[in-house]
Structures are given as C-alpha cells and as structure tokens.
Design an enzyme around this catalytic site. Sequence first.
Site, short mmCIF file in Angstrom:
data_model
loop_
_atom_site.label_atom_id
_atom_site.label_comp_id
_atom_site.label_asym_id
_atom_site.label_seq_id
_atom_site.Cartn_x
_atom_site.Cartn_y
_atom_site.Cartn_z
N THR A 19 65.85 -3.60 -33.36
CA THR A 19 66.66 -4.19 -34.45
C THR A 19 66.54 -5.71 -34.44
O THR A 19 66.67 -6.36 -35.48
CB THR A 19 68.13 -3.74 -34.31
OG1 THR A 19 68.17 -2.32 -34.19
CG2 THR A 19 68.98 -4.18 -35.49
N TYR A 33 62.72 0.43 -21.71
CA TYR A 33 63.07 0.79 -23.08
C TYR A 33 62.06 1.85 -23.52
O TYR A 33 60.92 1.51 -23.84
CB TYR A 33 63.02 -0.46 -23.98
CG TYR A 33 63.36 -0.20 -25.44
CD1 TYR A 33 63.25 -1.24 -26.37
CD2 TYR A 33 63.78 1.04 -25.92
CE1 TYR A 33 63.57 -1.04 -27.71
CE2 TYR A 33 64.09 1.26 -27.24
CZ TYR A 33 63.99 0.21 -28.14
OH TYR A 33 64.30 0.42 -29.47
N ASN A 34 62.48 3.10 -23.53
CA ASN A 34 61.60 4.20 -23.90
C ASN A 34 61.78 4.54 -25.37
O ASN A 34 62.85 4.96 -25.79
CB ASN A 34 61.89 5.44 -23.05
CG ASN A 34 60.85 6.53 -23.23
OD1 ASN A 34 59.66 6.25 -23.15
ND2 ASN A 34 61.28 7.75 -23.50
N LYS A 69 66.92 2.74 -21.63
CA LYS A 69 67.40 3.11 -22.96
C LYS A 69 66.34 4.05 -23.53
O LYS A 69 65.17 3.70 -23.62
CB LYS A 69 67.52 1.86 -23.82
CG LYS A 69 67.60 2.18 -25.30
CD LYS A 69 67.88 1.01 -26.18
CE LYS A 69 66.93 -0.10 -26.15
NZ LYS A 69 66.92 -0.88 -27.42
N THR A 127 65.31 5.90 -26.75
CA THR A 127 65.53 6.09 -28.19
C THR A 127 64.85 7.38 -28.58
O THR A 127 63.61 7.43 -28.68
CB THR A 127 65.02 4.89 -28.99
OG1 THR A 127 65.84 3.77 -28.67
CG2 THR A 127 65.12 5.16 -30.49
N VAL A 174 73.06 2.57 -27.07
CA VAL A 174 72.50 1.33 -27.59
C VAL A 174 72.29 1.61 -29.07
O VAL A 174 71.39 2.36 -29.45
CB VAL A 174 71.17 0.97 -26.93
CG1 VAL A 174 70.65 -0.35 -27.51
CG2 VAL A 174 71.32 0.88 -25.42
O1 LIG Z 1 67.16 -1.76 -31.91
C1 LIG Z 1 67.05 -1.27 -30.76
O2 LIG Z 1 66.47 -1.86 -29.81
C2 LIG Z 1 67.67 0.05 -30.49
O3 LIG Z 1 67.80 0.46 -29.37
C3 LIG Z 1 68.02 0.94 -31.66
C4 LIG Z 1 66.68 1.49 -32.09
O4 LIG Z 1 66.21 2.31 -31.04
C5 LIG Z 1 66.70 2.12 -33.42
O5 LIG Z 1 67.78 1.69 -34.17
C6 LIG Z 1 66.57 3.61 -33.36
O6 LIG Z 1 67.63 4.21 -34.04
P1 LIG Z 1 67.39 5.66 -34.68
O7 LIG Z 1 66.76 6.54 -33.62
O8 LIG Z 1 66.44 5.46 -35.85
O9 LIG Z 1 68.74 6.12 -35.10
#
Ligand SMILES: O=C(O)C(=O)C[C@@H](O)[C@H](O)COP(=O)(O)O
Length: 289
Positions: free
Chosen positions: A42, A128-129, A153, A155, A193
């Site tokens: 983000t 950060y995965n 983290k 995702t 996160v």
């Molecule tokens: O912006 C970042 O570093 C985050 O962790 C959130 C990010 O992984 C992203 O918003 C993923 O969200 P969704 O799986 O799309 O709901």
Amino acid sequence: MQIVVPVLTPFTKDGKVDKETLKEHVRNLIKYVDVVFVNGTTGLGPALSKEEKKETLSAVYDVTDKVIFQVGSLNLNDAVELVNFSKDFHLVGVASYSPYYFQRLPEKWILNYFNELSRKAEHDFYLYNYPSATGYDISAKLVNKIEGIKGLKDTNQDLAHSLEYKIANPHLIVYNGSDSLVYYSLLSLDGTVASVANHSPHLLSAMRRFIKEGKKEKALQVQLIINSMLDVMRRYGQLSSTYSMVEVMMGYKVGYPRPPIYPLSEEEIHQLKSEVEPLKRKAEELISG
Ligand SMILES: O=C(O)C(=O)C[C@@H](O)[C@H](O)COP(=O)(O)O
C-alpha cells in the site's frame, strides 16, 4: 491481537514523497494502530527508490518508533544498504518481500537473499510473504531456515496457509495481510496487517474491542462492511482508492499516488464517495451503538 497499518506513501502532484503529509497521516493512525509498516504494498514500496525508502522511514520515525521498515529490492546491495541505514533507528523490526519478477529462482538463492539481510539486521527480522505479487510462496519449512526470523506477514486469502507458519513454529509472530480476513487474523493469529487501516483504523479498533468483549457478531458485521468497501474500491483501483478513502473516512487529504498507480479522476472520486457514504454511515451506527 495487533493492528499493523501498511501506511500509504503520499506523493505531491509532481511525484515527490510528501513527508509532512505522511507525518500528519501517521499522527492520526497511531491513535488506533499498534505498528506502522513502512514501504509495503500500500506504501508502493516496490515503486520507491532506495533514497525514497529512507525518506519514508525518517518521516514516520519523526512521529513514532513503532515501525517495521520494509527494505526489499531486486538489487540486494540496495536492500543491505537500507538494513544498514536502519541501524540508526529504534524499530520494531525490518522486513523484506522476496525477490520477484524473475521466475524459477532456486530456493537456495531465495534463502541466501533473506539470510544476507537477516544476518546484517540489528532489529528483529520479518518476512513479507506475498505469493500472488512476487511469484514466490515462502513455505513454513523455508521460513525456519531464515536465521533469526522473528515473524512474518502472509498476504494470502487462505488463512490455513498463514496458520501453517504458526504450527511449524509457535514462536513466530504471524500476521495475515488480507483486508478481507482481518476478523479471523485478529482471532487466530498475532494480528492483521490491513491496508484498510489507512482509512478505517477506527473500524478495526472497534472490531478488536468487540472481539475482546465477546461481541463476535458485531465484530463480524464490521468485517462485512469493510468487505463491501473493498468491493467498491477495487472497481476503481484499490491502491489509488485508498488515498480517496482517507478523505472520506478520516476527513483529510493524503496527497496522491504516483503513476503508474494513477490518481482517481474527479468523477471517479465523486462516484466512489457516493457508493461508500452509506457504508460509512452503517459502520458509524454499528460502532457507536
Ligand atoms: O500493503 C501492504 O503491505 C499489505 O500488507 C496489504 C497488502 O498485502 C494488500 O492490501 C493485500 O490485501 P488483499 O489481499 O488484496 O486484501
């Protein structure tokens, strides 16, 4: 039950990091969140230069030291320089996503990349995965080969995938990074996160409070409102919509994204606001009741 905000990076109209706006945004967020994750997705981390990644850390650090500093780069020398730069700061940790774009990298190269960083870090090291973004899913088995790993983290829409890390190593701090799984992440992992924490930190804070009070139905209702907001945001482009959503939900502007993450047009912003306003009212009624 930690709430971590992957803070957006405000840019000026001419594409410079808007540090003062970033500081003001973080001042508002830390009333609700526990940690600020800098240079994440983000935050447009992959689109920031090495020097810009330093600027964002320095700006956020003027406001809080509850920071995880993301340093990932396809130039390992740059990532190492950022780890060394972080040594002058008192941080929660340093994080990195995996190398990306290049396909079929041998697992040992991926492991070497993370160990080069974790060995040099003077702070706790986090993975950060983000498999769908990087093309690499760092398994629980591989994570445990990263020297000194503190947490990660993940995702991932599959919460069971995130739980696998916890099962393999209960000492790991494990967050899930999907906005549509905040409720379940708060319940079953060390926290979330969530990019929605940029514009709705008060909703996430209320969700956590409802969970602690045993009001799981109300907490789940908050998640469903968030999911409805996401559905709207994704139709306009979630990353850029996040900037507009801060104005809708928090009442202040946070600058612009930077192309190729294009700002929404005035018409798109107007449409987004008209679709989200009813959800905002519904959320306010829910959390005030
Ligand atoms: O912006 C970042 O570093 C985050 O962790 C959130 C990010 O992984 C992203 O918003 C993923 O969200 P969704 O799986 O799309 O709901």
